[in-house]
Write a protein that holds these residues in place. Sequence first.
Motif, PDB file in Angstrom:
ATOM      1  N   GLU A 185      51.594  32.309  49.256  1.00 26.26           N
ATOM      2  CA  GLU A 185      50.455  31.760  49.263  1.00 26.26           C
ATOM      3  C   GLU A 185      50.096  31.532  48.124  1.00 26.26           C
ATOM      4  OE1 GLU A 185      47.956  34.599  51.278  1.00 26.26           O
ATOM      5  OE2 GLU A 185      48.639  36.324  50.024  1.00 26.26           O
ATOM      6  N   ASP A 186      48.892  30.857  47.720  1.00 31.98           N
ATOM      7  CA  ASP A 186      48.226  30.665  46.441  1.00 31.98           C
ATOM      8  C   ASP A 186      47.145  31.551  46.343  1.00 31.98           C
ATOM      9  OD1 ASP A 186      47.311  29.759  44.321  1.00 31.98           O
ATOM     10  OD2 ASP A 186      46.641  27.842  44.796  1.00 31.98           O
ATOM     11  N   SER A 187      46.523  31.842  45.306  1.00 27.22           N
ATOM     12  CA  SER A 187      45.601  32.805  44.987  1.00 27.22           C
ATOM     13  C   SER A 187      44.039  31.967  44.427  1.00 27.22           C
ATOM     14  CB  SER A 187      45.641  34.024  44.393  1.00 27.22           C
ATOM     15  OG  SER A 187      44.447  34.741  43.900  1.00 27.22           O
ATOM     16  N   ALA A 188      43.337  32.125  45.041  1.00 27.97           N
ATOM     17  CA  ALA A 188      42.065  31.454  44.639  1.00 27.97           C
ATOM     18  C   ALA A 188      41.684  31.706  43.230  1.00 27.97           C
ATOM     19  CB  ALA A 188      40.982  31.280  45.721  1.00 27.97           C
ATOM     20  N   ASN A 189      42.302  32.845  42.664  1.00 31.90           N
ATOM     21  CA  ASN A 189      41.659  33.537  41.582  1.00 31.90           C
ATOM     22  C   ASN A 189      42.598  34.006  40.656  1.00 31.90           C
ATOM     23  OD1 ASN A 189      40.309  34.921  39.709  1.00 31.90           O
ATOM     24  ND2 ASN A 189      38.655  35.372  41.356  1.00 31.90           N
ATOM     25  N   TYR A 190      42.794  33.678  39.498  1.00 33.42           N
ATOM     26  CA  TYR A 190      43.897  34.189  38.573  1.00 33.42           C
ATOM     27  C   TYR A 190      43.267  34.927  37.553  1.00 33.42           C
ATOM     28  CZ  TYR A 190      47.526  31.997  41.662  1.00 33.42           C
ATOM     29  OH  TYR A 190      48.136  31.760  42.633  1.00 33.42           O
ATOM     30  N   ASP A 191      42.070  35.614  37.384  1.00 30.38           N
ATOM     31  CA  ASP A 191      41.610  36.318  36.425  1.00 30.38           C
ATOM     32  C   ASP A 191      42.212  37.679  36.725  1.00 30.38           C
ATOM     33  OD1 ASP A 191      40.183  37.976  34.815  1.00 30.38           O
ATOM     34  OD2 ASP A 191      38.144  37.091  35.170  1.00 30.38           O
ATOM     35  N   PRO A 192      42.955  38.318  35.878  1.00 31.26           N
ATOM     36  CA  PRO A 192      43.429  39.373  36.126  1.00 31.26           C
ATOM     37  C   PRO A 192      42.705  40.674  36.570  1.00 31.26           C
ATOM     38  CG  PRO A 192      44.385  38.664  34.251  1.00 31.26           C
ATOM     39  CD  PRO A 192      43.220  37.785  34.530  1.00 31.26           C
ATOM     40  N   ASN A 200      36.375  45.304  24.169  1.00 28.68           N
ATOM     41  CA  ASN A 200      35.803  44.109  24.813  1.00 28.68           C
ATOM     42  C   ASN A 200      36.075  44.031  26.095  1.00 28.68           C
ATOM     43  OD1 ASN A 200      34.874  43.746  22.030  1.00 28.68           O
ATOM     44  ND2 ASN A 200      36.174  42.000  21.644  1.00 28.68           N
ATOM     45  N   ASN A 201      37.680  44.343  26.667  1.00 30.16           N
ATOM     46  CA  ASN A 201      37.870  43.931  27.848  1.00 30.16           C
ATOM     47  C   ASN A 201      37.232  44.897  28.862  1.00 30.16           C
ATOM     48  OD1 ASN A 201      40.559  42.362  28.736  1.00 30.16           O
ATOM     49  ND2 ASN A 201      40.586  42.818  26.379  1.00 30.16           N
ATOM     50  N   PHE A 202      37.239  46.189  28.475  1.00 29.60           N
ATOM     51  CA  PHE A 202      36.453  46.943  29.408  1.00 29.60           C
ATOM     52  C   PHE A 202      35.047  46.700  29.514  1.00 29.60           C
ATOM     53  CE2 PHE A 202      39.984  50.517  28.746  1.00 29.60           C
ATOM     54  CZ  PHE A 202      40.758  49.855  29.491  1.00 29.60           C
ATOM     55  N   ASP A 203      34.408  46.528  28.567  1.00 24.12           N
ATOM     56  CA  ASP A 203      32.695  46.000  28.617  1.00 24.12           C
ATOM     57  C   ASP A 203      32.837  44.577  29.419  1.00 24.12           C
ATOM     58  OD1 ASP A 203      32.319  48.177  26.870  1.00 24.12           O
ATOM     59  OD2 ASP A 203      31.990  46.981  25.057  1.00 24.12           O
ATOM     60  N   ARG A 204      33.562  43.917  29.201  1.00 23.25           N
ATOM     61  CA  ARG A 204      33.619  42.745  30.168  1.00 23.25           C
ATOM     62  C   ARG A 204      33.777  43.080  31.535  1.00 23.25           C
ATOM     63  NH1 ARG A 204      37.652  38.873  33.070  1.00 23.25           N
ATOM     64  NH2 ARG A 204      36.254  36.948  33.217  1.00 23.25           N
ATOM     65  N   ILE A 205      34.596  43.766  31.960  1.00 21.01           N
ATOM     66  CA  ILE A 205      34.728  44.433  33.576  1.00 21.01           C
ATOM     67  C   ILE A 205      33.460  44.948  34.103  1.00 21.01           C
ATOM     68  CG2 ILE A 205      36.031  46.134  34.827  1.00 21.01           C
ATOM     69  CD1 ILE A 205      38.563  45.654  32.954  1.00 21.01           C
ATOM     70  N   ILE A 206      32.852  45.879  33.024  1.00 23.38           N
ATOM     71  CA  ILE A 206      31.750  46.525  33.589  1.00 23.38           C
ATOM     72  C   ILE A 206      30.421  45.498  33.665  1.00 23.38           C
ATOM     73  CG2 ILE A 206      29.645  47.864  32.923  1.00 23.38           C
ATOM     74  CD1 ILE A 206      32.341  49.342  33.752  1.00 23.38           C
ATOM     75  N   LYS A 207      30.649  44.520  32.833  1.00 27.26           N
ATOM     76  CA  LYS A 207      29.669  43.411  32.679  1.00 27.26           C
ATOM     77  C   LYS A 207      29.505  42.513  34.181  1.00 27.26           C
ATOM     78  CE  LYS A 207      28.695  39.627  30.037  1.00 27.26           C
ATOM     79  NZ  LYS A 207      29.336  38.800  28.900  1.00 27.26           N
ATOM     80  N   ILE A 208      30.663  42.323  34.461  1.00 25.81           N
ATOM     81  CA  ILE A 208      30.809  41.093  35.584  1.00 25.81           C
ATOM     82  C   ILE A 208      30.988  41.830  36.884  1.00 25.81           C
ATOM     83  CG2 ILE A 208      31.943  39.311  34.076  1.00 25.81           C
ATOM     84  CD1 ILE A 208      34.791  39.824  35.484  1.00 25.81           C
ATOM     85  N   GLY A 209      30.751  43.109  36.559  1.00 26.43           N
ATOM     86  CA  GLY A 209      30.942  44.179  37.821  1.00 26.43           C
ATOM     87  C   GLY A 209      31.498  43.715  39.191  1.00 26.43           C
ATOM     88  N   PRO A 210      30.606  43.304  39.944  1.00 27.53           N
ATOM     89  CA  PRO A 210      31.171  43.054  41.618  1.00 27.53           C
ATOM     90  C   PRO A 210      31.945  42.022  41.277  1.00 27.53           C
ATOM     91  CG  PRO A 210      28.415  42.863  41.306  1.00 27.53           C
ATOM     92  CD  PRO A 210      29.053  42.853  39.935  1.00 27.53           C
ATOM     93  N   LEU A 211      32.248  41.024  40.414  1.00 26.26           N
ATOM     94  CA  LEU A 211      33.307  40.039  40.506  1.00 26.26           C
ATOM     95  C   LEU A 211      34.655  40.746  40.323  1.00 26.26           C
ATOM     96  CD1 LEU A 211      32.177  37.040  38.543  1.00 26.26           C
ATOM     97  CD2 LEU A 211      32.688  37.262  40.689  1.00 26.26           C
ATOM     98  N   ALA A 212      34.660  42.008  39.425  1.00 23.82           N
ATOM     99  CA  ALA A 212      35.700  42.839  38.871  1.00 23.82           C
ATOM    100  C   ALA A 212      35.840  44.132  39.774  1.00 23.82           C
ATOM    101  CB  ALA A 212      35.961  42.839  37.558  1.00 23.82           C
ATOM    102  N   TYR A 213      35.541  43.976  40.969  1.00 22.79           N
ATOM    103  CA  TYR A 213      35.003  45.335  41.689  1.00 22.79           C
ATOM    104  C   TYR A 213      36.187  46.387  41.448  1.00 22.79           C
ATOM    105  CZ  TYR A 213      37.059  43.218  45.861  1.00 22.79           C
ATOM    106  OH  TYR A 213      37.659  42.497  46.947  1.00 22.79           O
ATOM    107  N   VAL A 214      37.513  46.034  41.760  1.00 23.32           N
ATOM    108  CA  VAL A 214      38.443  47.078  41.508  1.00 23.32           C
ATOM    109  C   VAL A 214      38.442  47.573  40.376  1.00 23.32           C
ATOM    110  CG1 VAL A 214      41.003  47.566  41.656  1.00 23.32           C
ATOM    111  CG2 VAL A 214      39.815  46.253  43.489  1.00 23.32           C
ATOM    112  N   GLY A 215      38.484  46.896  39.190  1.00 24.16           N
ATOM    113  CA  GLY A 215      38.523  47.412  37.748  1.00 24.16           C
ATOM    114  C   GLY A 215      37.349  48.245  37.605  1.00 24.16           C
ATOM    115  N   ALA A 216      36.089  47.936  38.099  1.00 23.01           N
ATOM    116  CA  ALA A 216      34.851  48.388  37.756  1.00 23.01           C
ATOM    117  C   ALA A 216      35.199  49.916  38.466  1.00 23.01           C
ATOM    118  CB  ALA A 216      33.724  47.795  38.512  1.00 23.01           C
ATOM    119  N   SER A 217      35.863  49.933  39.902  1.00 23.85           N
ATOM    120  CA  SER A 217      35.784  51.263  40.497  1.00 23.85           C
ATOM    121  C   SER A 217      36.969  52.301  39.556  1.00 23.85           C
ATOM    122  CB  SER A 217      36.254  51.144  42.029  1.00 23.85           C
ATOM    123  OG  SER A 217      37.698  50.918  42.002  1.00 23.85           O
ATOM    124  N   HIS A 218      37.753  51.653  38.898  1.00 20.02           N
ATOM    125  CA  HIS A 218      38.526  52.518  38.260  1.00 20.02           C
ATOM    126  C   HIS A 218      37.773  52.898  36.765  1.00 20.02           C
ATOM    127  CE1 HIS A 218      41.810  51.165  40.557  1.00 20.02           C
ATOM    128  NE2 HIS A 218      42.354  50.249  39.811  1.00 20.02           N
TER     129      HIS A 218
END
Lengths: 270, 539
Positions: free
Chosen positions: B48-55, B124-142
Amino acid sequence: MSIAKNLRRPSFGVAAAAAFLALIAAAALFPSLFARFDPVAVVGPSLAAPDPQFWLGTDLNGRDVFSRVVYGARMSLAAGVVAIVISVVLGGLLGMAAGYLGGWADAVISRCVEVLVSIPGLLLSLAVISILGFGVDKVAIAVGIAGIPGFVRIARAQTLKIVNLPYFDAALTSGTGGFKSIITHVVPNAAGAIAVVAGLDLGGAILSIASLSFLGFGAVPPMPEWGSQINEGRLYIATAWWWSLAPAAVVALTVLSVNRLSSQIGTKES
Amino acid sequence: MSTPRSVRGHFKTLGILSLAAATLLTGCVSSSNAQESSEDELTVGFPEDSANYDPHQPPQTVSRTISRQIADTLVDQDPETGEIVPWLATSWETNKDQSQFTFHLRDDVTFSDGTKFTAQSVKNNFDRIIKIGPLAYVGASHLRGYQGTDVVDEKTAIVKFDGPNAQFLQAASTQPLSILADATLKLDPEEVARGKVIGSGPYVIESYEPDVGITLKAREDYHWGSSAYANKGPAVYETVKVSFIPDATTLAGAVSSGQVDYGFLLDTSTLGTLAGQTTLVQKPTVGIASPLIPFIYRDIFKDEAVRKAINPATDRAEIAERIYQGNVQPATGVLTAATPGSADLSSELAYDPQAAVKILEAGGWDTVGEDGIRRNDKGERLEISIQYSSTGGTTEALFQLLQIQWKKVGIDFVLKPVTEAQASETGLYDAPYDLTTWSQGRADPDVLRVVYSSLYENQSLFYGNAVPAVDKALLKLQSTTDAQQRKQASAEAQQLLLDKGLVFPLVDQVSNSAYGKDIKSIELDAENKPAFAEFVPNE
């Protein structure tokens, strides 16, 4: 007369088709006489090949494919008949109304039919199904609706033919009401042609229903239905061919038999 | 009779076409993208394709797999030992209560746009994950409890949390915490999702065509490969051509026929069709054992007796044997047996229909109707329903087997197939049905906290319906630092989930992939995702 003559001396193909259909109809009416097992119970090993015990093998869950095909006949055939009845009744009424009333009513009905005809039947069924939801009954309704335009045209043509004949005018002028004239003169005379086409379309309807079930809109599991059985076994076609192939062969034979019989009657009729 | 004849023809042809179309259309999808592979080109089939390729964004396996090739992480996890090993960070230390992690970074790493990887990149990466929060919910939970990253110098970064965060080091090896270039972090998340990702990985995305495929190109200057693998330099295959082949049998057929060199995420049902020259790689998955999870806000599952009766009424061995043809093992706990920190609770998951009957009878479901289904004193039938998008296949067969098994103890399992559009109308917290399937992979017991707590919207099943004792046990898992105590905490949490009937684990899934004769060897990472840079072709 010619029908009777033909039925007295049927060709081998017609006889075989009639025999097969009789068998399928019997299976649909009295499945327990034919099936050897409960169609929804686990009765054997998973994916067992056909053998004397399991005539058409078993599926992934270990259910008997033969028994499921037998029980599937009821749903598939009944759905086909329901679909045709819907097409004939609704299509016939609209067609006769268009043919008899003429003028604006005819124009509106005929244009609507033309629009419907321009949409592929299966696509129309899919659209209806997505509104109605899942289930064999709903698939039957969807296929029935998609079949309406054809019958509107036939009924309209037959009605036009009859209402322009002198005896129909005579009936009207002698005081018989319009509605009664239709019942007594148009319906019996148009019925023959409509019946032939209905027979011819039954095969198509069974196939359409199997197609929609194959796409996952049909019988809600675990009830067996031919199209959904073909779909269930699809992934295993290379390793357990009997699972998909058995219902597929039955669908093909049923449709061929229906077409053979009805086209035989159709040729003699015309 | 000209009208009826044409009508009939129309009807019949369509019927035949539709049956043929369903099988054939799916069979043709790959042909445009997959071709005879040249020596330095690796052709790959994904289902399958994924609709989202932002790691950093949603964690579907396909996106994570692409992320694994184009972006690196601070550390890596050895797929054999589960040990955390250096990657972008050469070494690290933590403070005593594991609330601060100091990473010493490589200074020879560049992103594919030429910019340098530094301690500032980590921040910058970890700050961004927190910033986009719900979009990066797995990263944010980590990163739960993240307070910030101190950039000590170019080569040293200190990641700070407001309390102990024992799972963070392992989390830093997973794709949701990938390190990306500043140029990507500045973009709108939606643009990144469409594949505009710049990382420091061995490959870069050369082109992406939705629903068709992705082409990856190797970076020639890559020389900072993870220490978990042999190849530290550039990838052997210069190009990786990924095709999306959504039909399971077609995907298996593509590998068998050599149309693609490597097929990933093969369906168990198709394994019997793989040809002799194909090498099948089967790995038990890590993460939660494939479960059914009850919605405890539904009336039927507010009843603890019903919840508790399901596990003993379920014959997992039969499921593994029939539905998965012996390719998987029955679940032995809430985590799969292959997951670090798993616990063997197979005695809790034994098939015991008599016990199930006793539990139900004690719970007031003591009359059995003529249809074999139990009723309570109010005369209500014991009905449990599940809604799923109807695709046929293994899932539907599994539900039908459960229907048969549960019927034996008097439970009516009602199947409600719907279209995908209908399925998306309701969410996890307002479902008009009682159960759901779920999957979540991670090589750490902390995956339990994400799935079975009430902490995270859209990924925690009990969000909004907290079971305080469970939340407490799962948070202990995050904050316990000692390895042995952590294992203990994991076992306790799993035991609690089973005792309360909050999860019905079924089987430990396997990840199936297969490669053809042109490939000599492949490597999978700790989550069984392929690492294309480690693939070696036959001479």
